[in-house]
Design an enzyme around this catalytic site. Sequence first.
Site, PDB file in Angstrom:
ATOM      1  N   SER A   4      30.068 -11.498 -53.947  1.00 20.96           N
ATOM      2  CA  SER A   4      29.354 -12.471 -54.768  1.00 20.96           C
ATOM      3  C   SER A   4      28.769 -11.844 -56.037  1.00 20.96           C
ATOM      4  O   SER A   4      29.516 -11.460 -56.933  1.00 20.96           O
ATOM      5  CB  SER A   4      28.266 -13.142 -53.913  1.00 20.96           C
ATOM      6  OG  SER A   4      27.739 -14.269 -54.539  1.00 20.96           O
ATOM      7  N   ASP A  57      36.308  -5.448 -66.718  1.00 21.00           N
ATOM      8  CA  ASP A  57      36.994  -6.148 -67.804  1.00 21.00           C
ATOM      9  C   ASP A  57      36.571  -5.648 -69.174  1.00 21.00           C
ATOM     10  O   ASP A  57      37.369  -5.651 -70.116  1.00 21.00           O
ATOM     11  CB  ASP A  57      36.745  -7.656 -67.700  1.00 21.00           C
ATOM     12  CG  ASP A  57      37.589  -8.307 -66.624  1.00 21.00           C
ATOM     13  OD1 ASP A  57      38.351  -7.589 -65.948  1.00 21.00           O
ATOM     14  OD2 ASP A  57      37.499  -9.543 -66.442  1.00 21.00           O
ATOM     15  N   LYS A 112      34.353 -13.287 -52.991  1.00 21.50           N
ATOM     16  CA  LYS A 112      33.620 -14.562 -53.017  1.00 21.50           C
ATOM     17  C   LYS A 112      33.389 -14.949 -54.477  1.00 21.50           C
ATOM     18  O   LYS A 112      32.506 -14.412 -55.130  1.00 21.50           O
ATOM     19  CB  LYS A 112      32.290 -14.457 -52.281  1.00 21.50           C
ATOM     20  CG  LYS A 112      31.475 -15.747 -52.282  1.00 21.50           C
ATOM     21  CD  LYS A 112      30.204 -15.603 -51.460  1.00 21.50           C
ATOM     22  CE  LYS A 112      29.394 -16.883 -51.487  1.00 21.50           C
ATOM     23  NZ  LYS A 112      28.655 -17.083 -52.751  1.00 21.50           N
TER      24      LYS A 112
END
Length: 407
Positions: free
Chosen positions: A307, A318, A332
């Site tokens: 999460s 990224d 999740k």
Amino acid sequence: MSRNFSIRQVAAIVAVTVTVSVCSTIFVLYSAYTAVNRHVISFDAEAVDLDNVVKFNQVRDILKKDYYKSVDENKLIEGATYGLAEALEDPYTVYFNKEQMQTFLEKSEGSYVGIGVTVNVDDKGLLTVIEPTEGSPAQMAGMKQGDKIVKVDDTDVTAFSDENMIISMIKGKEDTKVSITVYRPVEDRYLQFDIIRKRIKASNIKSEILEGNIGYTRLVMFDSEIAKYFMNDLNRMRKEGIKGLIIDLRDNPGGSYEQVVRIADSLLPEGVIVYTEDREGKKSYQKSGKSSVDLPLVLLINANSASASEILAGAVKDHGAGKLVGTTTFGKGLVQELKLLKDGSGLKVTISRYFTPSGVCINGTGIKPDIEVEAFDEYRNYPVSQIPRDRDFQLKSAIEVLQGEIY
């Protein structure tokens, strides 16, 4: 043309008029009475089949009439309310009664009465111990990482759809006893623990400076104040001259969306941290500002990193702001919102999916590390806090990666 009525006809007309008047009055009074003394649940006729409404009323009436004990209709309504959330078959959407809501809020604030374990739901839906808190009643009783909680007192909880419902049963008043039955896969046996509940003050962040002036911060979970403590620790370590930073997200089940965004904002260059998309396709972006911490960065992750942990890991990866070391995360990629209801109960409802800055939704797949490193087999089922520092191969690997960035 005039018309004359007989006395009999006049009497009949008067009688009919009186009857209609009385019936109308009774109907109005009955309508007013039922409006006050009956509560109405309405359904959208275009969305709900009449047969389902009839069936609902039939089941309720049968239970009221034929069940061998007196039926409390308020309990029926409460059960139906639970069922509304469960019918979605989403393990993260759940209704909390007042007591469960209080327990959930306590957990997010970092202090609660319970047994002191960090837990997560495994891929089979079983509530699994990630780590007993140091010195907690659970640790003292002998619970270990990997234990699957199957019973709380006399209730089988293996079919429960949401972890927080089970957690609310484990928690309770201080100095009261709770019986926990677990299945321990590594020993292929069931164990029962009788544990006395105590107030647990969770310490969700631990920071230190390792050899070579490497800062190390372990985030246990993202509670409602974690960003403030993270920045305090980071600023202290920077003043002491750290040359790089390791953030340990292993065994971190997640937590506050707002808090992880604040931490990511401090670490990343200007750009998207995460964005969400609801069922209508509406996107909401969280972005970082221009200022960021200019330090070589490594994040440690494993299969229990979930999460909010994955939001941070995905954003760092990224942006190329650091390296991920360890194993693939939990997966999740859904966002929940907590809705408080008037009577003190609440609803935790999945409102959107979240995406990493590159547009990837990791739900069900997780985030792969840049450098995959398994824990030593002998410590594979141990919580991170119980792995001896000189045997923590993942941490050693993270240090080596960071040293390569520094020197």
